[in-house]
Write an enzyme that holds these catalytic residues in place. Structure first.
Site, PDB file in Angstrom:
ATOM      1  N   PHE A 129      -2.004  -8.033  17.280  1.00  0.00           N
ATOM      2  CA  PHE A 129      -1.754  -6.773  16.558  1.00  0.00           C
ATOM      3  C   PHE A 129      -3.021  -6.259  15.860  1.00  0.00           C
ATOM      4  CE2 PHE A 129       3.138  -6.897  15.693  1.00  0.00           C
ATOM      5  CZ  PHE A 129       3.384  -7.483  16.928  1.00  0.00           C
ATOM      6  N   LYS A 130      -4.036  -7.138  15.753  1.00  0.00           N
ATOM      7  CA  LYS A 130      -5.276  -6.817  15.003  1.00  0.00           C
ATOM      8  C   LYS A 130      -4.898  -6.214  13.652  1.00  0.00           C
ATOM      9  CE  LYS A 130      -7.981  -7.008  19.121  1.00  0.00           C
ATOM     10  NZ  LYS A 130      -9.160  -6.655  19.883  1.00  0.00           N
ATOM     11  N   HIS A 178     -12.027 -15.640  17.483  1.00  0.00           N
ATOM     12  CA  HIS A 178     -11.928 -14.357  18.182  1.00  0.00           C
ATOM     13  C   HIS A 178     -13.263 -13.636  18.037  1.00  0.00           C
ATOM     14  CE1 HIS A 178     -10.736 -10.290  19.245  1.00  0.00           C
ATOM     15  NE2 HIS A 178      -9.668 -10.819  19.813  1.00  0.00           N
ATOM     16  N   GLU A 184     -12.166 -14.034  26.613  1.00  0.00           N
ATOM     17  CA  GLU A 184     -12.229 -12.581  26.407  1.00  0.00           C
ATOM     18  C   GLU A 184     -13.685 -12.124  26.346  1.00  0.00           C
ATOM     19  OE1 GLU A 184      -8.353 -11.257  23.947  1.00  0.00           O
ATOM     20  OE2 GLU A 184     -10.154 -11.492  22.755  1.00  0.00           O
TER      21      GLU A 184
HETATM   22  O1  G3P Z   1      -7.291 -10.501  21.319  1.00  0.00           O
HETATM   23  C1  G3P Z   1      -7.018  -9.497  22.256  1.00  0.00           C
HETATM   24  C2  G3P Z   1      -8.089  -8.543  22.374  1.00  0.00           C
HETATM   25  O2  G3P Z   1      -9.312  -8.812  21.835  1.00  0.00           O
HETATM   26  C3  G3P Z   1      -8.116  -7.752  23.619  1.00  0.00           C
HETATM   27  O3  G3P Z   1      -8.066  -6.476  23.153  1.00  0.00           O
HETATM   28  O4  G3P Z   1      -7.554  -4.129  23.206  1.00  0.00           O
HETATM   29  O5  G3P Z   1      -8.887  -5.163  25.036  1.00  0.00           O
HETATM   30  O6  G3P Z   1      -6.454  -5.670  24.846  1.00  0.00           O
HETATM   31  P1  G3P Z   1      -7.714  -5.306  24.141  1.00  0.00           P
END
Ligand code: G3P
Length: 217
Positions: A6-7, A89, A137
């Site tokens: 959800f950030k 993160h 990520e």
């Molecule tokens: O933790 C999930 C995130 O960093 C990815 O973000 O907005 O690219 O789906 P998003």
């Protein structure tokens, strides 16, 4: 599995967090695919108590107890009923020594998900750490609307899956379609870590359904 980060997007402030978490729960019940809201510490306990679903927080610190004002203790989070947390993160980075220190004193039955932003990290300091999940990520793709970890880094996903044969891998960054999810799963990921496509959507339920359906055989 889908972990929805959800950030601290504005539409999750106040009641928004509860509404979105309810949607996560609804889609999980409809599809049978596990969906975990990854929320701010401000909201985590409330979501846990009201919805009785698995909830993670977005960060914990290396301080477990004592005179450390402002720190997020994993032990305190666990005691409050929270189920797990992300660590490292890209938007809340920690150095490898700190990550190892945190994991060394990690509470039992509190789910750890260490985030990695590169293959170098997976091959280097992260190779021998113990974590329940690893999440890959690539930082430059986070928030992208037209490029994703699946479209841009398929070979890295594959390698990371090989590096951690015993750890379920989540992938994230720019995921915005069923195709992204399908590709990720095909490459060996066990789930996705996603944010903007769901959290900023006008119809998060529809989007979550679209992605959750990809997990069905
Ligand atoms: O933790 C999930 C995130 O960093 C990815 O973000 O907005 O690219 O789906 P998003």
């Amino acid at each position: 599995m889908i972990a929805v980060n959800f950030k601290i997007y504005e539409n999750t402030f106040g009641n928004g967090v509860l509404e979105l978490a309810k949607i996560c729960k609804k889609v999980m019940e409809k599809t049978g695919v596990k969906i975990v809201p990854v929320v701010s510490v401000v909201d985590a306990r409330m979501i846990k108590e009201k919805l009785e679903m698995e909830v993670w927080i977005q960060n914990v610190d290396e301080f477990f107890e004592g005179a450390k004002s402002g720190s997020i203790s994993p032990v305190q989070a666990k005691e409050a009923g929270i189920d797990g947390s992300l660590i490292n993160h890209s938007e809340c980075r920690k150095n490898p020594g700190t990550i190892k220190k945190i994991l060394k004193a990690w509470p039992k039955k509190f789910v750890a998900t260490v985030c990695l932003s590169s293959l170098g990290q997976a091959e280097g300091w992260a190779k021998n750490i113990k974590s329940d999940f690893m999440a890959y990520e690539p930082k430059n793709l986070i928030g992208s609307k037209d490029r994703s970890v699946a479209s841009e880094k398929p070979e890295v996903i594959k390698k990371i899956v090989e590096i951690f044969p015993k750890v379920p891998i989540l992938v994230g960054a720019g995921i915005h379609s069923a195709e992204d999810v399908k590709v990720s799963l095909k490459l060996g990921a066990k789930g996705i870590l996603i944010s903007s496509y769901i959290v900023k959507s006008k119809n998060p339920e529809e989007k979550l359904m679209e992605l959750a359906k990809c997990f069905k055989k």
